[in-house]
Design a protein around this motif. Sequence first.
Motif, short mmCIF file in Angstrom:
data_model
loop_
_atom_site.label_atom_id
_atom_site.label_comp_id
_atom_site.label_asym_id
_atom_site.label_seq_id
_atom_site.Cartn_x
_atom_site.Cartn_y
_atom_site.Cartn_z
N LEU A 141 2.35 -6.59 -3.07
CA LEU A 141 1.92 -5.63 -2.06
C LEU A 141 2.53 -6.03 -0.73
O LEU A 141 2.35 -7.15 -0.28
N VAL A 142 3.29 -5.11 -0.10
CA VAL A 142 3.95 -5.45 1.16
C VAL A 142 3.41 -4.69 2.36
O VAL A 142 3.49 -5.17 3.49
N SER A 143 2.85 -3.49 2.12
CA SER A 143 2.29 -2.73 3.24
C SER A 143 1.32 -1.68 2.73
O SER A 143 1.29 -1.39 1.54
N VAL A 144 0.53 -1.15 3.65
CA VAL A 144 -0.39 -0.06 3.33
C VAL A 144 -0.16 1.08 4.32
O VAL A 144 0.19 0.86 5.48
N GLU A 145 -0.36 2.28 3.83
CA GLU A 145 -0.10 3.51 4.59
C GLU A 145 -0.99 3.63 5.82
O GLU A 145 -2.19 3.39 5.76
N SER A 146 -0.38 4.03 6.94
CA SER A 146 -1.14 4.41 8.13
C SER A 146 -1.21 5.93 8.20
O SER A 146 -2.26 6.52 8.19
N ASP A 147 -0.05 6.58 8.29
CA ASP A 147 0.04 8.03 8.20
C ASP A 147 1.47 8.41 7.89
O ASP A 147 2.35 7.57 7.83
N GLY A 148 1.70 9.68 7.68
CA GLY A 148 3.03 10.13 7.36
C GLY A 148 3.12 11.64 7.41
O GLY A 148 2.12 12.32 7.66
N PRO A 149 4.31 12.17 7.15
CA PRO A 149 4.51 13.62 7.18
C PRO A 149 3.89 14.28 5.94
O PRO A 149 3.56 13.61 4.98
N PRO A 150 3.73 15.62 5.98
CA PRO A 150 3.19 16.33 4.82
C PRO A 150 4.03 16.10 3.56
O PRO A 150 5.22 15.80 3.65
N CYS A 151 3.42 16.20 2.40
CA CYS A 151 4.09 15.96 1.12
C CYS A 151 4.52 17.26 0.47
O CYS A 151 3.96 18.30 0.75
N PRO A 152 5.46 17.20 -0.48
CA PRO A 152 6.24 16.00 -0.82
C PRO A 152 7.32 15.76 0.23
O PRO A 152 7.77 16.67 0.88
N HIS A 153 7.73 14.52 0.37
CA HIS A 153 8.76 14.17 1.33
C HIS A 153 9.42 12.87 0.92
O HIS A 153 8.93 12.13 0.08
N SER A 154 10.56 12.60 1.53
CA SER A 154 11.28 11.34 1.29
C SER A 154 11.59 10.66 2.62
O SER A 154 12.55 9.92 2.73
N GLN A 155 10.76 10.93 3.62
CA GLN A 155 10.96 10.37 4.95
C GLN A 155 10.27 9.02 5.08
O GLN A 155 9.50 8.61 4.22
N GLN A 156 10.54 8.34 6.18
CA GLN A 156 9.90 7.06 6.44
C GLN A 156 8.42 7.24 6.72
O GLN A 156 7.99 8.27 7.25
N GLU A 157 7.65 6.23 6.33
CA GLU A 157 6.20 6.21 6.52
C GLU A 157 5.84 5.19 7.59
O GLU A 157 6.49 4.17 7.74
N THR A 158 4.75 5.45 8.29
CA THR A 158 4.19 4.47 9.21
C THR A 158 3.20 3.64 8.41
O THR A 158 2.23 4.17 7.89
N THR A 159 3.48 2.35 8.26
CA THR A 159 2.63 1.48 7.45
C THR A 159 2.28 0.21 8.21
O THR A 159 2.86 -0.09 9.26
N ALA A 160 1.31 -0.50 7.68
CA ALA A 160 0.92 -1.80 8.23
C ALA A 160 1.35 -2.88 7.26
O ALA A 160 1.03 -2.83 6.08
N ARG A 161 2.10 -3.87 7.75
CA ARG A 161 2.54 -4.98 6.90
C ARG A 161 1.32 -5.78 6.47
O ARG A 161 0.48 -6.14 7.28
N VAL A 162 1.26 -6.07 5.18
CA VAL A 162 0.12 -6.80 4.63
C VAL A 162 0.05 -8.23 5.17
O VAL A 162 -1.03 -8.74 5.44
N ASP A 163 1.19 -8.86 5.40
CA ASP A 163 1.14 -10.23 5.91
C ASP A 163 0.51 -10.29 7.30
O ASP A 163 -0.06 -11.30 7.69
#
Length: 79
Positions: A33-55
Amino acid sequence: MVVGYALEADTSACLWDSGAPYFRENTNGTQTLVSVESDGPPCPHSQQETTARVDRIADWIQQTSGATIIEAGRPGKTR
């Protein structure tokens, strides 16, 4: 910022999927597990996501969930 690739190129988490996990596949077939979702664009999509690094939030995850955190690449090393 991360982009999901498996199972499909547009498999990234959706706008309301906060907390959705992002894993890295390791060479030995396990996943980390490297990160968890913060938010993102509507689906479906292949764009970058805003996430929080698990470390960066491992201590909070452990305190909140009671889970034992095992650090990737450091067998036997827990938090």
